[in-house]
Design an enzyme around this catalytic site. Sequence first.
Site, PDB file in Angstrom:
ATOM      1  N   PRO A   9     -11.747  -2.813  -8.074  1.00 54.98           N
ATOM      2  CA  PRO A   9     -11.335  -2.773  -9.303  1.00 54.98           C
ATOM      3  C   PRO A   9      -9.920  -3.473  -9.831  1.00 54.98           C
ATOM      4  O   PRO A   9      -9.093  -3.688  -8.183  1.00 54.98           O
ATOM      5  CB  PRO A   9     -10.505  -1.358  -9.370  1.00 54.98           C
ATOM      6  CG  PRO A   9     -10.749  -0.699  -8.888  1.00 54.98           C
ATOM      7  CD  PRO A   9     -11.727  -1.421  -7.712  1.00 54.98           C
ATOM      8  N   ASN A  10     -10.000  -4.707 -10.479  1.00 53.13           N
ATOM      9  CA  ASN A  10      -8.985  -5.598 -10.457  1.00 53.13           C
ATOM     10  C   ASN A  10      -9.433  -6.542  -9.825  1.00 53.13           C
ATOM     11  O   ASN A  10      -8.405  -7.863 -10.159  1.00 53.13           O
ATOM     12  CB  ASN A  10      -7.871  -4.625 -10.323  1.00 53.13           C
ATOM     13  CG  ASN A  10      -7.247  -3.724 -11.656  1.00 53.13           C
ATOM     14  OD1 ASN A  10      -7.429  -4.298 -12.808  1.00 53.13           O
ATOM     15  ND2 ASN A  10      -6.452  -2.698 -11.161  1.00 53.13           N
ATOM     16  N   ARG A  17      -3.884 -12.664 -11.098  1.00 47.14           N
ATOM     17  CA  ARG A  17      -2.772 -11.803 -11.351  1.00 47.14           C
ATOM     18  C   ARG A  17      -2.439 -11.029  -9.804  1.00 47.14           C
ATOM     19  O   ARG A  17      -1.988 -11.645  -8.651  1.00 47.14           O
ATOM     20  CB  ARG A  17      -4.085 -10.058 -10.161  1.00 47.14           C
ATOM     21  CG  ARG A  17      -3.478  -8.738 -10.127  1.00 47.14           C
ATOM     22  CD  ARG A  17      -4.783  -8.022  -9.792  1.00 47.14           C
ATOM     23  NE  ARG A  17      -4.191  -6.345  -9.586  1.00 47.14           N
ATOM     24  CZ  ARG A  17      -4.080  -6.067  -8.615  1.00 47.14           C
ATOM     25  NH1 ARG A  17      -5.578  -6.084  -7.540  1.00 47.14           N
ATOM     26  NH2 ARG A  17      -3.765  -4.811  -8.061  1.00 47.14           N
ATOM     27  N   TYR A  22      -1.394 -11.735  -4.098  1.00 49.94           N
ATOM     28  CA  TYR A  22      -2.800 -11.809  -4.108  1.00 49.94           C
ATOM     29  C   TYR A  22      -3.080 -13.402  -3.990  1.00 49.94           C
ATOM     30  O   TYR A  22      -4.006 -13.702  -3.632  1.00 49.94           O
ATOM     31  CB  TYR A  22      -3.456 -11.666  -5.038  1.00 49.94           C
ATOM     32  CG  TYR A  22      -3.438  -9.505  -4.847  1.00 49.94           C
ATOM     33  CD1 TYR A  22      -3.518  -9.132  -3.948  1.00 49.94           C
ATOM     34  CD2 TYR A  22      -2.879  -9.294  -5.915  1.00 49.94           C
ATOM     35  CE1 TYR A  22      -3.788  -7.362  -4.261  1.00 49.94           C
ATOM     36  CE2 TYR A  22      -2.563  -7.930  -6.054  1.00 49.94           C
ATOM     37  CZ  TYR A  22      -3.473  -6.914  -4.970  1.00 49.94           C
ATOM     38  OH  TYR A  22      -2.967  -5.533  -4.830  1.00 49.94           O
ATOM     39  N   ASN A  71     -14.078  -4.084  -0.010  1.00 46.84           N
ATOM     40  CA  ASN A  71     -12.002  -4.242  -0.689  1.00 46.84           C
ATOM     41  C   ASN A  71     -12.384  -2.911  -1.588  1.00 46.84           C
ATOM     42  O   ASN A  71     -12.314  -3.322  -3.167  1.00 46.84           O
ATOM     43  CB  ASN A  71     -11.435  -5.248  -0.386  1.00 46.84           C
ATOM     44  CG  ASN A  71     -10.105  -5.551  -1.427  1.00 46.84           C
ATOM     45  OD1 ASN A  71      -9.800  -4.195  -1.460  1.00 46.84           O
ATOM     46  ND2 ASN A  71      -9.221  -6.403  -1.105  1.00 46.84           N
ATOM     47  N   ALA A  74      -7.338   0.146  -5.421  1.00 47.25           N
ATOM     48  CA  ALA A  74      -7.184   1.071  -5.733  1.00 47.25           C
ATOM     49  C   ALA A  74      -8.024   2.217  -5.018  1.00 47.25           C
ATOM     50  O   ALA A  74      -7.685   3.128  -4.720  1.00 47.25           O
ATOM     51  CB  ALA A  74      -6.392   0.995  -6.804  1.00 47.25           C
ATOM     52  N   GLU A  95     -13.775  -2.522   6.129  1.00 44.28           N
ATOM     53  CA  GLU A  95     -12.836  -1.853   5.262  1.00 44.28           C
ATOM     54  C   GLU A  95     -12.155  -3.418   5.335  1.00 44.28           C
ATOM     55  O   GLU A  95     -11.001  -3.527   6.132  1.00 44.28           O
ATOM     56  CB  GLU A  95     -12.064  -0.925   5.236  1.00 44.28           C
ATOM     57  CG  GLU A  95     -10.879  -0.986   4.725  1.00 44.28           C
ATOM     58  CD  GLU A  95     -10.152   0.595   4.306  1.00 44.28           C
ATOM     59  OE1 GLU A  95      -8.829   0.309   3.858  1.00 44.28           O
ATOM     60  OE2 GLU A  95     -10.250   1.677   5.008  1.00 44.28           O
ATOM     61  N   HIS A  97      -7.989  -5.583   3.078  1.00 41.29           N
ATOM     62  CA  HIS A  97      -7.164  -5.633   2.637  1.00 41.29           C
ATOM     63  C   HIS A  97      -6.675  -6.758   2.108  1.00 41.29           C
ATOM     64  O   HIS A  97      -6.361  -7.185   3.089  1.00 41.29           O
ATOM     65  CB  HIS A  97      -6.131  -4.318   2.409  1.00 41.29           C
ATOM     66  CG  HIS A  97      -7.046  -3.075   2.365  1.00 41.29           C
ATOM     67  ND1 HIS A  97      -7.498  -2.495   0.924  1.00 41.29           N
ATOM     68  CD2 HIS A  97      -7.291  -1.940   3.205  1.00 41.29           C
ATOM     69  CE1 HIS A  97      -8.262  -1.694   1.377  1.00 41.29           C
ATOM     70  NE2 HIS A  97      -7.638  -0.904   2.151  1.00 41.29           N
ATOM     71  N   ARG A 104       3.672  -1.892   1.614  1.00 37.41           N
ATOM     72  CA  ARG A 104       3.491  -1.261   0.146  1.00 37.41           C
ATOM     73  C   ARG A 104       4.205   0.239  -0.308  1.00 37.41           C
ATOM     74  O   ARG A 104       4.148   1.085   0.168  1.00 37.41           O
ATOM     75  CB  ARG A 104       2.056  -1.768  -0.943  1.00 37.41           C
ATOM     76  CG  ARG A 104       2.398  -3.305  -0.374  1.00 37.41           C
ATOM     77  CD  ARG A 104       0.846  -3.880  -1.398  1.00 37.41           C
ATOM     78  NE  ARG A 104       0.921  -3.878  -2.925  1.00 37.41           N
ATOM     79  CZ  ARG A 104       0.040  -4.110  -3.952  1.00 37.41           C
ATOM     80  NH1 ARG A 104      -0.735  -4.246  -2.723  1.00 37.41           N
ATOM     81  NH2 ARG A 104       0.224  -3.777  -4.900  1.00 37.41           N
TER      82      ARG A 104
END
Length: 137
Positions: A9-10, A17, A22, A71, A74, A95, A97, A104
């Site tokens: 998502p996103n 964004r 990012y 990735n 969330a 995985e 990120h 964060r």
Amino acid sequence: MKFLILNGPNLNLLGTRETSIYGNQDFSSFFEELKSNFPQFQLDYFQSNIEGEIINKLHEVGFSFDGIVLNAGAYTHTSVAIGDAVKAITTPVVEVHISNTFSRETFRHQSYISPSAKGVIIGFGLDSYTLALKSFL
């Protein structure tokens, strides 16, 4: 060798964004760079904001591809179902990120994917995907 880059998502909003986190490059142009940098690999790409579609894609390619770079956004921190899907397939998953999730919010420190992943790459911007693909060499 055949690999899937799977974004959650996103991540369709990369380049616009929260560019301070990012970066300002959209994923489509970055994916073209990846294909140029890894001509020996057949790279496919899928992005979804919908948890079930991500799980369906893992099931679809998780027994026939040579690797998956995931990735989950969330969903990494909330989806037991995606973690179970990664555990259920035989294709190795790395995985990734873009940001350093440990710098964060605390809830981003937990991953339901990591225990079943081949490895985890965190915090190297879009280069996290490059490093993940290099791990399959």
